[in-house]
Design an enzyme around this catalytic site. Structure first.
Site, short mmCIF file in Angstrom:
data_model
loop_
_atom_site.label_atom_id
_atom_site.label_comp_id
_atom_site.label_asym_id
_atom_site.label_seq_id
_atom_site.Cartn_x
_atom_site.Cartn_y
_atom_site.Cartn_z
N SER A 1 20.88 17.17 77.32
CA SER A 1 20.91 17.93 78.56
C SER A 1 20.39 17.07 79.72
CB SER A 1 20.11 19.23 78.39
OG SER A 1 20.42 20.15 79.41
N ASP B 1 25.58 22.61 75.87
CA ASP B 1 24.29 21.91 75.94
C ASP B 1 23.78 21.54 74.55
OD1 ASP B 1 21.38 21.51 76.24
OD2 ASP B 1 21.73 22.15 78.30
#
Length: 281
Positions: free
Chosen positions: A41, A155
Site C-alpha cells: 500500500s 490493497d
C-alpha cells in the site's frame, strides 16, 4: 565508517506511510545502506519512489500538500467498485517520478497486492512501477480495484500488511521493518470516549486485522530492527500533515535504532561477563 546494509520493509497505513520518508532519511543518516525494499500500500508507494531514485522531489511535493490540494487529487468514480478512480494522483506523481520498469530500477523493489477472485497474495516485482503501486494502494471500497490478466487486485494490506518475506534480502543484510499501523497509542479509556461513525468503525476494524497479521509475520520472519508508529497517530487521509508525519517517522526510527544499539551492547556485555566467569573456573 563502513555502511551497514539493510533490506527494508514498509507497511501500509494511508497518510501515516509518509513517515517512511523520515525513516529512510534517518537510516541513511545513521550509516545504513538500503539494498532492497518491499512494501504494501503506502509502503509500496514510498518504497517504489525511493527505489527509483526520486525520493527527494516526491518528499517536497508531499510537504506542499494542503487540504485543498489533497482534495483536488481525488477523482470520484461513477462506479460500484470504489469511490475513487486513482488516475489523477498517479498522473500527478508521474510528473515528479517517471514511470520505469521495476527490473531496471537502481534498488530491487517488490510490492504486494491481493487478488479478490482467489484471495491470493500477488507479488509485483516486474513490469511498470506505477502498475505495481496502483494495485498495491487499492484500498477496498475507496480505490477502484485494478483488473489485470484475469485478476482483480486490491490493497496488499488485506493479505500481507508488512511483507517481511517478500523483500530481496542478501546474505548479511539486516532486516529492518517500519510498521506505521502498530498497536494503538491511546489508552482504551480515551478511545472509548471518542465518537464513532461508520468510517471510524471500518478503519479501526481493518487496522486490528492487519495488526494481527503483522504480529504473526513478525514472529515467523523476525526483523532485526522494528520501527513502530501507532495506528492512531495520524488519520488515514491526513496527507496535509506530511511535515509532522515525516518527522514522526524520523523520531520513531531514532528510538528503534537506540533500542537496537542498547540491545547489542547488552549482549556484548553479557558475553564478556560469561567469558570472565568461565575463565575463573
Amino acid at each position: 565508517m563502513k555502511k551497514r546494509k539493510a533490506a527494508l520493509v514498509l507497511a501500509g497505513g494511508g497518510a501515516r506511510g509518509v513517515a517512511h520518508i523520515g525513516a529512510i532519511e534517518e537510516l541513511e543518516s545513521q550509516g545504513f545502506e538500503i539494498t532492497s525494499v518491499a512494501g504494501t500500500s503506502m509502503g509500496a508507494l514510498v518504497g517504489g519512489v525511493y527505489a527509483s531514485g526520486h525520493l527527494e522531489p516526491f518528499k517536497e511535493w508531499m510537504r506542499a500538500l494542503d487540504k485543498y490540494k489533497v482534495f483536488s487529487l481525488v477523482d470520484f468514480a461513477l462506479s460500484t467498485e470504489g469511490l475513487v478512480k486513482g488516475d489523477r494522483v498517479m498522473e500527478a506523481m508521474k510528473e515528479l517520478v517517471p514511470d520505469m520498469e521495476i527490473e531496471q530500477m537502481p534498488v530491487p523493489f517488490t510490492a504486494v497486492a491481493a487478488d479478490l477472485l482467489t484471495g491470493s497474495e500477488v507479488v509485483l516485482d516486474k513490469g511498470g512501477l506505477y502498475d505495481a503501486i496502483r494495485a498495491s494502494i487499492s484500498i477496498p471500497s475507496v480505490f477502484r480495484p485494478v483488473h489485470r490478466e484475469g485478476q482483480v487486485l486490491v490493497d496488499g494490506g488485506t493479505v500481507n500488511p508488512l511483507p517481511l518475506n517478500r523483500v530481496k534480502r542478501a546474505e548479511g543484510d539486516l532486516l529492518i521493518a517500519v510498521d506505521v499501523s502498530a498497536r494503538f497509542g491511546a489508552n482504551p479509556a480515551q478511545r472509548a470516549n471518542a465518537s464513532l461513525n461508520y468510517y471510524k468503525v471500518l478503519i479501526a476494524s481493518s487496522q486490528i486485522m492487519q495488526q494481527r497479521i503483522t504480529q504473526l509475520m513478525s514472529r515467523l520472519y523476525k526483523p532485526d530492527i522494528m520501527v513502530e508508529m501507532p495506528a492512531d497517530s495520524f488519520g488515514m487521509f491526513e496527507f496535509y500533515h506530511s511535515d509532522e508525519i515525516i518527522e514522526a517517522g524520523r523520531e520513531a526510527t531514532r528510538v528503534a535504532l537506540e533500542r537496537w544499539t542498547g540491545d547489542k551492547n547488552g549482549m556484548v556485555l553479557a558475553e564478556s561477563e560469561e567469558k570472565i566467569a568461565t575463565a575463573r573456573f
